[in-house]
Design a protein around this motif. Sequence first.
Motif, PDB file in Angstrom:
ATOM      1  N   UNK A 166       0.732  -1.178  -0.034  1.00 58.50           N
ATOM      2  CA  UNK A 166      -0.016  -0.033   0.091  1.00 58.50           C
ATOM      3  C   UNK A 166       1.069   1.172  -0.004  1.00 58.50           C
ATOM      4  N   UNK A 167       2.038   1.069   0.675  1.00 59.88           N
ATOM      5  CA  UNK A 167       2.870   2.403   1.119  1.00 59.88           C
ATOM      6  C   UNK A 167       3.288   2.969  -0.479  1.00 59.88           C
ATOM      7  N   UNK A 421      -1.162  16.300  -0.291  1.00 57.71           N
ATOM      8  CA  UNK A 421      -1.712  16.147   1.024  1.00 57.71           C
ATOM      9  C   UNK A 421      -3.196  15.324   1.421  1.00 57.71           C
ATOM     10  N   UNK A 422      -4.004  15.175   0.220  1.00 58.89           N
ATOM     11  CA  UNK A 422      -5.364  14.524   0.270  1.00 58.89           C
ATOM     12  C   UNK A 422      -5.601  13.947  -1.055  1.00 58.89           C
ATOM     13  N   UNK A 443      -5.847   0.331  -0.872  1.00 60.51           N
ATOM     14  CA  UNK A 443      -5.712   1.563  -0.743  1.00 60.51           C
ATOM     15  C   UNK A 443      -6.246   2.012   0.619  1.00 60.51           C
ATOM     16  N   UNK A 444      -5.725   3.105   1.241  1.00 56.59           N
ATOM     17  CA  UNK A 444      -6.258   3.818   2.622  1.00 56.59           C
ATOM     18  C   UNK A 444      -7.457   4.459   2.376  1.00 56.59           C
ATOM     19  N   UNK A 445      -8.275   4.584   3.191  1.00 55.39           N
ATOM     20  CA  UNK A 445      -9.521   5.708   3.222  1.00 55.39           C
ATOM     21  C   UNK A 445      -8.917   7.004   3.214  1.00 55.39           C
ATOM     22  N   UNK A 450      -4.749  10.606   4.732  1.00 51.51           N
ATOM     23  CA  UNK A 450      -4.126  11.977   5.446  1.00 51.51           C
ATOM     24  C   UNK A 450      -3.142  11.579   6.454  1.00 51.51           C
ATOM     25  N   UNK A 451      -3.122  10.430   7.063  1.00 53.21           N
ATOM     26  CA  UNK A 451      -2.440  10.034   8.382  1.00 53.21           C
ATOM     27  C   UNK A 451      -0.933   9.867   7.529  1.00 53.21           C
ATOM     28  N   UNK A 452      -0.930   9.359   6.457  1.00 55.41           N
ATOM     29  CA  UNK A 452       0.287   8.985   5.358  1.00 55.41           C
ATOM     30  C   UNK A 452       0.990  10.334   5.368  1.00 55.41           C
ATOM     31  N   UNK A 453       0.062  11.424   4.736  1.00 51.65           N
ATOM     32  CA  UNK A 453       0.745  12.609   4.184  1.00 51.65           C
ATOM     33  C   UNK A 453       0.975  13.683   5.459  1.00 51.65           C
ATOM     34  N   UNK A 454       0.162  13.467   6.291  1.00 51.16           N
ATOM     35  CA  UNK A 454       0.596  14.277   7.695  1.00 51.16           C
ATOM     36  C   UNK A 454       1.782  13.827   8.509  1.00 51.16           C
TER      37      UNK A 454
END
Length: 470
Positions: A166-167, A421-422, A443-445, A450-454
């Motif tokens: 996923x990453x 970012x989103x 894929x993440x929700x 946004x947890x990844x981007x943050x």
Amino acid sequence: MNMVRLARFPLPVLALLAASPAMAAELDGRSLGFAWSLPFIGVLLSIALFPLFSPHVWEHHQGKIAAGWATLVILPMIFAKGFDVAGNALLHTALLEYIPFILLLLALFTTAGGILIAGNIHGSPAMNTLLLLIGAALASFIGTTGASMVMVRPVIRANDNRKHNVHVLVFFIFLVSNIGGSLTPLGDPPLFLGFLRGVDFFWTTSHLIGETLFVGGLVLAAFFAIDTYFYAKEDELLKRDPTPDKKVRLRGLVNVALIGVIIAAILFSASVKLGEYKFLGLTLRIEDTLRDAIFIIVTLVSLKATDAHYRDANGFSWGPIKEVAKLFAGIFITIIPVLAMLKAGRDGAFAPLVSLVTNADGTPNNAAYFWLAGALSSFLDNAPTYLVFFELAGGDPATLMTRGALTLAAISAGAVFMGANSYIGNAPNFMVYAIARDGGVKMPSFFGYMLWSGSILIPAFLIATFVFFR
């Protein structure tokens, strides 16, 4: 195959353009109140929220929704400011901004969709890092949408035997669909709008190279470390790659040459002066008209010369470009009064926003430009966001490229970088998300992404602020 039909302007626009005489009246932003910006805010919120909360309605009626918001600008403008003022503003937007913008996207979308990377690649950390680097480099030459289309399926195939993959697609969105497109006007729509406004083609390359290499390098290094960690956790699945080994080949090479023609046409229009002509009261440049005609010819040649099997293998469809054409017709119309108010500066309705990006001594606050342009680009469309802050900074390309170079760099970097970012910050983001899910990647929700981007991007942007924009 017929060339895709571009978006229809709302009916009032067609009538207005058809009937307009030669006009010279301009829209005065000093006389406009904040309410004139509500349709622009409405169309951007529609783009952000409808896909999340009512995807079925959005999928079938997005053109109508955009047209509705546009009509809420057109009709009041006619009644309040007169037919001449409204017609001049709409003609200027259509002929000098919207049509060149869409024709470039169409040409890049069509040519990139005909380039196929065939074969199987094994997704080790080193190979994945190389693929992301190649994709990010391509993004500045064939656009973030084009590079995403060319590279996403090879990246998915390279990692289809991995449990932890996923990453890889998340970082693909960071680097290929966003950050990599920051070095030329071809890379991302905001930068091409800047080019249409008078920013030199190679200004972006020379003034954003440091920021791009720095942020891109940080993100790529983080990816290599994370991918190495997850790769070490893989089990025997790595030995059973479901994709048969085939030699890697590049198909549809004619499209590589056609992309070269697109670049040459843009450079030609920026460096050659062939004269001007009048059309419905507007002054148009011959070299710009030739450039746009070349975009159309390139699109037709690509469709004719490319083997249909290559497009099929890429999952090519006209859906994304149709969606962009419809939505941007609404965006370009609703942003007309917003830009006029921004041009009015402290005499306009956005005077408080001017204060936010201005230091006490009157100099621009470049960190604020970077973060405000970036914050809006994270959730709204980054192309109109760029225009808003471009005008807020004065709107004069000659000044912004010289004395205001750091400010223009901050606006450009914020709009391009933070579109990552989103999922909805940049058009390719959601396209990659959809293709990856279709390819079996979990894929993440929206908020998971946004947890990844943050965690990854925000620290990188904070460091970049202190290094470049203090």
